[in-house]
Design a protein around this motif. Structure first.
Motif, PDB file in Angstrom:
ATOM      1  N   GLY A 191       0.620  12.751   3.824  1.00  0.00           N
ATOM      2  CA  GLY A 191       1.034  11.535   3.134  1.00  0.00           C
ATOM      3  C   GLY A 191       0.874  10.311   4.020  1.00  0.00           C
ATOM      4  N   ALA A 192       1.273  10.444   5.286  1.00  0.00           N
ATOM      5  CA  ALA A 192       1.147   9.324   6.223  1.00  0.00           C
ATOM      6  C   ALA A 192      -0.316   9.007   6.509  1.00  0.00           C
ATOM      7  CB  ALA A 192       1.875   9.650   7.519  1.00  0.00           C
ATOM      8  N   GLY A 200       5.936  10.828   3.329  1.00  0.00           N
ATOM      9  CA  GLY A 200       5.026  10.496   4.421  1.00  0.00           C
ATOM     10  C   GLY A 200       4.369   9.143   4.242  1.00  0.00           C
ATOM     11  N   SER A 201       3.991   8.832   3.018  1.00  0.00           N
ATOM     12  CA  SER A 201       3.320   7.551   2.777  1.00  0.00           C
ATOM     13  C   SER A 201       4.241   6.370   3.025  1.00  0.00           C
ATOM     14  CB  SER A 201       2.770   7.503   1.346  1.00  0.00           C
ATOM     15  OG  SER A 201       3.832   7.444   0.404  1.00  0.00           O
ATOM     16  N   LEU A 202       5.545   6.563   2.826  1.00  0.00           N
ATOM     17  CA  LEU A 202       6.501   5.471   3.033  1.00  0.00           C
ATOM     18  C   LEU A 202       6.749   5.188   4.510  1.00  0.00           C
ATOM     19  CD1 LEU A 202       9.142   6.209   0.258  1.00  0.00           C
ATOM     20  CD2 LEU A 202       7.471   4.363   0.313  1.00  0.00           C
ATOM     21  N   THR A 203       6.364   6.112   5.382  1.00  0.00           N
ATOM     22  CA  THR A 203       6.549   5.870   6.818  1.00  0.00           C
ATOM     23  C   THR A 203       5.501   4.929   7.387  1.00  0.00           C
ATOM     24  OG1 THR A 203       5.167   7.753   7.494  1.00  0.00           O
ATOM     25  CG2 THR A 203       7.493   8.196   7.075  1.00  0.00           C
ATOM     26  N   VAL A 204       4.400   4.726   6.676  1.00  0.00           N
ATOM     27  CA  VAL A 204       3.303   3.922   7.212  1.00  0.00           C
ATOM     28  C   VAL A 204       3.727   2.489   7.539  1.00  0.00           C
ATOM     29  CG1 VAL A 204       1.040   2.928   6.688  1.00  0.00           C
ATOM     30  CG2 VAL A 204       1.480   5.335   6.222  1.00  0.00           C
ATOM     31  N   PRO A 205       4.449   1.765   6.637  1.00  0.00           N
ATOM     32  CA  PRO A 205       4.840   0.391   7.007  1.00  0.00           C
ATOM     33  C   PRO A 205       5.715   0.350   8.253  1.00  0.00           C
ATOM     34  CG  PRO A 205       5.146   0.763   4.654  1.00  0.00           C
ATOM     35  CD  PRO A 205       4.857   2.100   5.262  1.00  0.00           C
ATOM     36  N   ALA A 212       2.904  18.377  -2.084  1.00  0.00           N
ATOM     37  CA  ALA A 212       2.497  17.146  -2.760  1.00  0.00           C
ATOM     38  C   ALA A 212       3.654  16.161  -2.871  1.00  0.00           C
ATOM     39  CB  ALA A 212       1.951  17.476  -4.148  1.00  0.00           C
ATOM     40  N   ALA A 213       4.852  16.663  -3.163  1.00  0.00           N
ATOM     41  CA  ALA A 213       6.002  15.778  -3.299  1.00  0.00           C
ATOM     42  C   ALA A 213       6.392  15.147  -1.963  1.00  0.00           C
ATOM     43  CB  ALA A 213       7.188  16.548  -3.887  1.00  0.00           C
ATOM     44  N   VAL A 214       6.331  15.931  -0.889  1.00  0.00           N
ATOM     45  CA  VAL A 214       6.699  15.433   0.435  1.00  0.00           C
ATOM     46  C   VAL A 214       5.725  14.360   0.907  1.00  0.00           C
ATOM     47  CG1 VAL A 214       6.956  16.092   2.869  1.00  0.00           C
ATOM     48  CG2 VAL A 214       7.930  17.515   1.082  1.00  0.00           C
ATOM     49  N   GLN A 215       4.491  14.381   0.391  1.00  0.00           N
ATOM     50  CA  GLN A 215       3.524  13.354   0.769  1.00  0.00           C
ATOM     51  C   GLN A 215       4.041  11.952   0.463  1.00  0.00           C
ATOM     52  OE1 GLN A 215      -0.599  13.693  -0.295  1.00  0.00           O
ATOM     53  NE2 GLN A 215      -0.598  15.909  -0.099  1.00  0.00           N
ATOM     54  N   THR A 238       0.831  -1.203   0.000  1.00  0.00           N
ATOM     55  CA  THR A 238       0.000   0.000   0.000  1.00  0.00           C
ATOM     56  C   THR A 238       0.866   1.253   0.000  1.00  0.00           C
ATOM     57  OG1 THR A 238      -1.750  -1.170   1.198  1.00  0.00           O
ATOM     58  CG2 THR A 238      -1.848   1.239   1.189  1.00  0.00           C
ATOM     59  N   ALA A 239       1.996   1.209   0.698  1.00  0.00           N
ATOM     60  CA  ALA A 239       2.922   2.345   0.678  1.00  0.00           C
ATOM     61  C   ALA A 239       3.447   2.590  -0.732  1.00  0.00           C
ATOM     62  CB  ALA A 239       4.073   2.098   1.641  1.00  0.00           C
ATOM     63  N   LEU A 240       3.781   1.510  -1.454  1.00  0.00           N
ATOM     64  CA  LEU A 240       4.209   1.642  -2.847  1.00  0.00           C
ATOM     65  C   LEU A 240       3.106   2.277  -3.679  1.00  0.00           C
ATOM     66  CD1 LEU A 240       6.163   0.967  -5.215  1.00  0.00           C
ATOM     67  CD2 LEU A 240       5.016  -1.264  -5.361  1.00  0.00           C
ATOM     68  N   TYR A 241       1.885   1.836  -3.470  1.00  0.00           N
ATOM     69  CA  TYR A 241       0.725   2.367  -4.185  1.00  0.00           C
ATOM     70  C   TYR A 241       0.544   3.858  -3.915  1.00  0.00           C
ATOM     71  CZ  TYR A 241      -4.372   3.133  -4.727  1.00  0.00           C
ATOM     72  OH  TYR A 241      -5.609   3.639  -5.040  1.00  0.00           O
ATOM     73  N   THR A 242       0.545   4.261  -2.648  1.00  0.00           N
ATOM     74  CA  THR A 242       0.330   5.670  -2.321  1.00  0.00           C
ATOM     75  C   THR A 242       1.488   6.534  -2.802  1.00  0.00           C
ATOM     76  OG1 THR A 242       1.238   5.288  -0.102  1.00  0.00           O
ATOM     77  CG2 THR A 242      -1.138   5.178  -0.343  1.00  0.00           C
ATOM     78  N   MET A 243       2.718   6.003  -2.769  1.00  0.00           N
ATOM     79  CA  MET A 243       3.853   6.767  -3.274  1.00  0.00           C
ATOM     80  C   MET A 243       3.696   7.036  -4.769  1.00  0.00           C
ATOM     81  SD  MET A 243       7.919   5.838  -3.297  1.00  0.00           S
ATOM     82  CE  MET A 243       7.687   4.619  -4.599  1.00  0.00           C
TER      83      MET A 243
END
Length: 397
Positions: free
Chosen positions: A312-313, A259-264, A253-256, A138-143
């Motif tokens: 992003g997270a 943030g999304s990669l921190t979720v796992p 938007a880029a920094v998101q 899911t992190a890959l997807y959101t990134m």
């Protein structure tokens, strides 16, 4: 029938290809409009009120069409549905470039429908093929979602200048990566078929945990669309130039993606996700407060980075919760449909409410207070949605 190891590996590779390519194609049709919105309105002789409709319509479509996605998935299977979404996106992008008001509106609805169904189907696909790696995939997807949207927002104006067409060609050319994604996806998934079980998604609407996931999804989406619609205006009110204010949105938007990669990592650290959900809601409130009140330009930029990381997270966590709170892929898709359907309808109210309050008061104090209240509600919903429990399965009667 169980798949052989080789066939299972092919399924997994095909799924990753599908996730990445579809994700890269989903955000550009939405983020590419805002940078050229003034040119669209001037070229077609439209009012700013129509501009509000044009920017709100995709969010409404994301909510409305999300409700049909689980049934489409049940009837046609994940892969066929997502390939169909790419076809719909291709048509919608080409239609919007037609140049008339009718083509613009019709294409926006078509694009919104394709994005909505894909948004709902992808979490179910991830749960089906990667049940033990939901946060990571899911992190890959959101990134990929975030990077696709940020790239389109940054490239649409220079591309229009290079082509001598301020908005028609840039919007139409969004069909090219979609076509490429469609061809590559069809090749990667050739020969793969899946079967779906009968579902009863209505039972989720009576489940408190499903509603907590839905409210968390809706409120974090509301914050995101407030950022899309109003962050540059907020930055300009602090003294930044229009160019710098546009860059603020691009950086956020880029920094998101980070943030999304921190979720796992966060999901592995905690047994459940309650503290993660509460923390990202608090940080989102702090980011908005910093953009509007932090001292100096450096404070605004620091708050922008904080806001991007938090959002992003929170977005990555919202999508991850669909898989973590559901016992199977069918329930994941049904929960995704409920949360995104109702959630995006909630989100559509955010930019409108902030705009009305800002216009009525002439300042940002009351809009900021509303955003803080929404963040508090998001934290409360996240505290419930983050518990290590699952909603009832929708499989069977």
């Amino acid at each position: 029938m169980a798949m052989t190891g080789e066939r299972a590996e092919r399924f997994a590779v095909g799924t990753l290809v599908l996730v990445v390519l579809v994700a890269l194609a989903l955000r550009p049709p939405v983020t590419a409009v805002a940078p050229v919105l003034d040119r669209i309105l001037a070229d077609l002789g439209l009012s700013t009120a129509f501009g509000g409709v044009l920017t709100t319509l995709p969010v409404v479509c994301l909510g409305v069409f999300a409700f049909v996605a689980p049934r489409l998935r049940q009837r046609f299977g994940d892969e066929r549905v997502l390939v169909g979404c790419l076809v719909v996106l291709l048509i919608g992008n080409l239609l919007r470039a037609g140049g008339s008001v009718q083509a613009l509106l019709g294409g926006t609805i078509v694009v919104g429908a394709g994005i909505a169904v894909a948004n709902v189907a992808l979490p179910g696909l991830i749960k089906r093929d990667f049940p033990s790696r939901v946060p990571g995939v899911t992190a890959l997807y959101t990134m990929c979602l975030t990077l696709g949207g940020a790239t389109a927002a940054s490239a649409v104006v220079p591309l229009g200048r290079a082509l001598g067409s301020e908005w028609r060609w840039p919007l139409g050319l969004l069909a090219v990566p979609v076509l490429l994604a469609l061809l590559l996806t069809a090749f990667a998934l050739r020969g793969t078929t899946t079967t779906q079980r009968a579902i009863s998604p209505g039972k989720l609407w009576r489940d408190p945990l499903a509603w907590q996931v839905t409210v968390f999804m809706g409120l974090q989406s509301l914050m995101a669309y407030v950022v899309f619609g109003w962050l540059p205006t907020m930055a300009q009110s602090r003294g930044l130039s229009p160019e710098s204010a546009g860059l603020v949105l691009g950086v956020q938007a880029a920094v998101q993606a980070v943030g999304s990669l921190t979720v796992p990592l966060l999901c592995r650290r905690f047994r459940d996700q309650r503290w993660v959900a509460v923390s990202v809601a608090v940080l989102t409130a702090a980011g908005f407060a910093g953009v509007l009140h932090a001292p100096g330009a450096a404070g605004i930029w620091a708050a922008t980075v904080l806001l991007g990381l938090a959002q992003g997270a929170s977005f990555g966590l919202a999508l991850t919760l669909f898989g973590l709170r559901a016992p199977d892929s069918e329930t994941t898709a049904a929960l995704s449909g409920m949360a995104q359907g109702a959630g995006y309808l909630i989100a559509a109210l955010g930019p409108l409410a902030i705009g009305l309050l800002h216009g009525a008061t002439g300042g940002w104090a009351i809009p900021l207070a509303l955003l803080v209240v929404c963040c508090a509600a998001e934290a409360a919903a996240g505290a419930g949605a983050g518990r290590a429990r699952t909603v009832p399965s929708v499989v069977g009667s």
